[in-house]
Design a protein around this motif. Structure first.
Motif, PDB file in Angstrom:
ATOM      1  N   ASP A 384      75.693  20.341  89.629  1.00 11.82           N
ATOM      2  CA  ASP A 384      75.405  21.785  89.553  1.00 11.82           C
ATOM      3  C   ASP A 384      76.651  22.622  89.315  1.00 11.82           C
ATOM      4  O   ASP A 384      76.681  23.799  89.672  1.00 11.82           O
ATOM      5  N   THR A 385      77.686  22.026  88.740  1.00  9.10           N
ATOM      6  CA  THR A 385      78.889  22.795  88.405  1.00  9.10           C
ATOM      7  C   THR A 385      79.228  22.548  86.936  1.00  9.10           C
ATOM      8  O   THR A 385      79.043  21.440  86.432  1.00  9.10           O
ATOM      9  N   PRO A 386      79.740  23.560  86.229  1.00 10.55           N
ATOM     10  CA  PRO A 386      80.124  23.352  84.823  1.00 10.55           C
ATOM     11  C   PRO A 386      81.194  22.278  84.666  1.00 10.55           C
ATOM     12  O   PRO A 386      81.189  21.522  83.686  1.00 10.55           O
ATOM     13  N   SER A 387      82.120  22.200  85.639  1.00 10.43           N
ATOM     14  CA  SER A 387      83.186  21.203  85.545  1.00 10.43           C
ATOM     15  C   SER A 387      82.619  19.787  85.638  1.00 10.43           C
ATOM     16  O   SER A 387      83.087  18.868  84.948  1.00 10.43           O
ATOM     17  N   GLY A 388      81.622  19.583  86.504  1.00  7.56           N
ATOM     18  CA  GLY A 388      81.002  18.266  86.612  1.00  7.56           C
ATOM     19  C   GLY A 388      80.293  17.860  85.330  1.00  7.56           C
ATOM     20  O   GLY A 388      80.395  16.709  84.875  1.00  7.56           O
ATOM     21  N   THR A 389      79.588  18.823  84.723  1.00 11.11           N
ATOM     22  CA  THR A 389      78.899  18.550  83.464  1.00 11.11           C
ATOM     23  C   THR A 389      79.891  18.205  82.362  1.00 11.11           C
ATOM     24  O   THR A 389      79.714  17.228  81.620  1.00 11.11           O
ATOM     25  N   ALA A 390      80.955  19.020  82.257  1.00  7.62           N
ATOM     26  CA  ALA A 390      81.971  18.765  81.232  1.00  7.62           C
ATOM     27  C   ALA A 390      82.648  17.421  81.456  1.00  7.62           C
ATOM     28  O   ALA A 390      82.915  16.675  80.500  1.00  7.62           O
ATOM     29  N   LEU A 391      82.895  17.072  82.711  1.00  6.38           N
ATOM     30  CA  LEU A 391      83.610  15.831  83.021  1.00  6.38           C
ATOM     31  C   LEU A 391      82.795  14.605  82.643  1.00  6.38           C
ATOM     32  O   LEU A 391      83.331  13.648  82.063  1.00  6.38           O
ATOM     33  N   ILE A 392      81.489  14.614  82.924  1.00 13.97           N
ATOM     34  CA  ILE A 392      80.687  13.434  82.609  1.00 13.97           C
ATOM     35  C   ILE A 392      80.543  13.272  81.090  1.00 13.97           C
ATOM     36  O   ILE A 392      80.579  12.149  80.565  1.00 13.97           O
ATOM     37  N   VAL A 393      80.421  14.385  80.356  1.00 13.68           N
ATOM     38  CA  VAL A 393      80.310  14.309  78.894  1.00 13.68           C
ATOM     39  C   VAL A 393      81.617  13.801  78.286  1.00 13.68           C
ATOM     40  O   VAL A 393      81.621  12.897  77.436  1.00 13.68           O
ATOM     41  N   ILE A 394      82.747  14.361  78.743  1.00 13.91           N
ATOM     42  CA  ILE A 394      84.053  13.943  78.219  1.00 13.91           C
ATOM     43  C   ILE A 394      84.331  12.482  78.550  1.00 13.91           C
ATOM     44  O   ILE A 394      84.879  11.730  77.730  1.00 13.91           O
ATOM     45  N   THR A 395      83.938  12.061  79.749  1.00 21.28           N
ATOM     46  CA  THR A 395      84.151  10.667  80.148  1.00 21.28           C
ATOM     47  C   THR A 395      83.372   9.717  79.254  1.00 21.28           C
ATOM     48  O   THR A 395      83.889   8.670  78.840  1.00 21.28           O
ATOM     49  N   TRP A 396      82.143  10.077  78.929  1.00 21.72           N
ATOM     50  CA  TRP A 396      81.350   9.244  78.025  1.00 21.72           C
ATOM     51  C   TRP A 396      82.007   9.159  76.648  1.00 21.72           C
ATOM     52  O   TRP A 396      82.054   8.077  76.039  1.00 21.72           O
ATOM     53  N   ILE A 397      82.509  10.279  76.154  1.00 24.57           N
ATOM     54  CA  ILE A 397      83.155  10.279  74.839  1.00 24.57           C
ATOM     55  C   ILE A 397      84.393   9.380  74.839  1.00 24.57           C
ATOM     56  O   ILE A 397      84.584   8.549  73.942  1.00 24.57           O
ATOM     57  N   LEU A 398      85.245   9.528  75.864  1.00 21.85           N
ATOM     58  CA  LEU A 398      86.480   8.740  75.923  1.00 21.85           C
ATOM     59  C   LEU A 398      86.187   7.259  76.152  1.00 21.85           C
ATOM     60  O   LEU A 398      86.888   6.391  75.623  1.00 21.85           O
TER      61      LEU A 398
END
Length: 462
Positions: A384-398
């Protein structure tokens, strides 16, 4: 003409896994109309592993009767089968039959098995065929292989597969029935409703059939177009890989590269450029020692287990708690990262085993974070935080970017070692994927160790 060959190699690579990748992205649309419902992914996992009988046969033929099996008739057969199976799937995927104690989608399951045989066998036939062309086209082929996941994913996004709208459960029941039922909650809880698709599953499967026809056409031109034939003949004249195709291990020992560069030498060696390189093992041209060969194949099996089976099986668990948008963004951008990694490898083909080990550890670290978030679902870190959402998406990309680069570099290394090395490359890719799937299937489908997040309702403590 080199541009034409690059385009054909890319289109040929797209056909390697486009059918099964297309099946996976279409699941949210078709499961509501078949008796297996959401058990279908589990069935598909088993079916794909059963289809490894295809690459097993090809690998055994190369091992015990080297030179007896020409890849080209096999490729014509499996791509033609892929065209036919995807076409029939468009019209038969809803068909049901009574088997045992209930109805089952027999046609869907049988055609899925045939498509799995096609795609699994491509790993041990498409790659060795690319030995007939100069080395630079192998990276283009890998780019096409990466696009085999991206293209159906983008078409599915246009189709609108899996787009969710959240409605109040009470309002939904009142709108549907005209009165409130006993099963309707008045607590204001939201319920996920999947939007209707912009076009049907039949149209999507016909698109997959067209993609297989394109792959078949590209393969025909790679064999028959005069410009491509001249490049193959030039490769043979220079003592390149095509000279050894069909010649077994003796042919592999003659394999060479056009205009070899210093980076094609073992990066861990300490030999001067002018010093003659003695074979360090009996594998391929002897560039790498037996220990280094074992390391390369272990890394290849590991990264394919992670990228093809382990992490994809828990992608929804790792992303859905952050919202449906995070899930679709992670899936799409991860699919984009694969061909991007191949594009990078085209210009930066670093063959260092040390770098390979570092990138493998780094990608495994990203995978460990994704696995941890899936295990914590439906309440992972920073939910429920924008940082958590961004982190999981970026982690998948990397994660996909680093390990896809490792896979391409290993393919380039083994391509330099000869025809049989690429056959074993495809076999190890399938072995790693199979072991990953066998490891995750009981954890996800039998023991239920992962809990799916709700895209519309969060039940985590603040």
């Amino acid at each position: 003409m080199a541009l034409l060959t690059h385009v054909l190699a890319c289109l040929f690579g797209i056909g390697s896994w486009v059918a099964i990748n297309g099946m996976w992205v279409e699941l949210p649309l078709i499961v509501s109309d078949i008796p297996e419902s959401w058990l279908l992914p589990s069935y598909l996992t088993v079916i794909i592993q059963m289809a490894n009988i295809g690459p097993l046969f090809v690998t055994l033929m190369h091992r015990f009767k080297p030179g007896a099996l020409d890849e080209r008739p096999v490729i014509y057969s499996i791509v033609g089968l892929g065209v036919l199976a995807t076409f029939l799937l468009a019209f038969l995927w809803r068909h049901r039959m009574f088997v045992g104690d209930g109805e089952h989608s027999v046609a869907l399951l049988v055609l899925s098995f045939l498509l799995s045989v096609v795609d699994c066998t491509s790993s041990v036939t498409f790659l060795p065929f690319m030995m007939r062309l100069p080395p630079q086209y192998l990276t283009t082929y890998f780019t096409g292989e990466g696009l085999s996941g991206l293209v159906p994913a983008l078409v599915a996004l246009i189709q609108g597969v899996g787009i969710v709208q959240c409605h109040n459960a009470t309002q939904g029941a009142l709108q549907g029935n005209g009165s409130q039922t006993g099963n309707t909650s008045s607590s204001g809880e939201l319920k996920a409703h999947y939007q209707p698709a912009n076009f049907s599953a039949q149209t999507f499967f016909l698109f997959l059939s067209v993609m297989m026809v394109v792959c078949l056409g590209a393969f025909l031109l790679l064999n028959l177009h005069p410009a491509v034939v001249r490049e193959q003949q030039s490769q043979r004249y220079l003592g390149g890989p095509a000279a050894g195709v069909g010649g077994g291990e003796k042919g592999d020992m003659r394999l060479g590269l056009q205009n070899p560069t210093p980076e094609q030498k073992p990066m861990l060696g300490h030999l001067d450029e002018d010093q003659k390189v003695e074979p360090r093992s009996s594998f391929g041209k002897g560039t790498y020692s037996q220990l280094e060969v074992a390391f390369i194949f272990m890394v290849l099996a590991w990264v394919n287990a992670l990228t093809n089976a382990v992490l994809p099986s828990i992608q929804s668990y790792s992303c859905l708690p952050y919202g449906n948008q995070a899930y679709h963004l992670a899936a799409t951008m991860a699919a984009v990262a694969n061909p991007v990694a191949c594009f990078i490898a085209m210009f930066v083909p670093i063959r260092s085993l040390v770098l390979m080990a570092f990138l493998t550890l780094t990608g495994t670290g990203f995978g460990a974070y994704i696995m941890a978030m899936a295990a914590l679902s439906p309440c992972p870190l920073l939910v429920d935080t924008p940082s958590g959402t961004a982190l999981i998406v970026i982690t998948w990309i990397l994660f996909v970017l680093t390990l896809s680069y490792v896979k391409v570099i290993i393919g380039i290394i083994l391509r330099d070692e000869g025809h049989s090395a690429l056959v074993w490359c495809g076999a190890v890719v399938q072995l790693g994927s199979m072991l990953g799937a066998m490891s995750m299937f009981p954890l996800v489908s039998v023991y239920g160790l992962f809990t799916s997040g709700d895209p519309c309702n969060t039940k985590c403590p603040k």
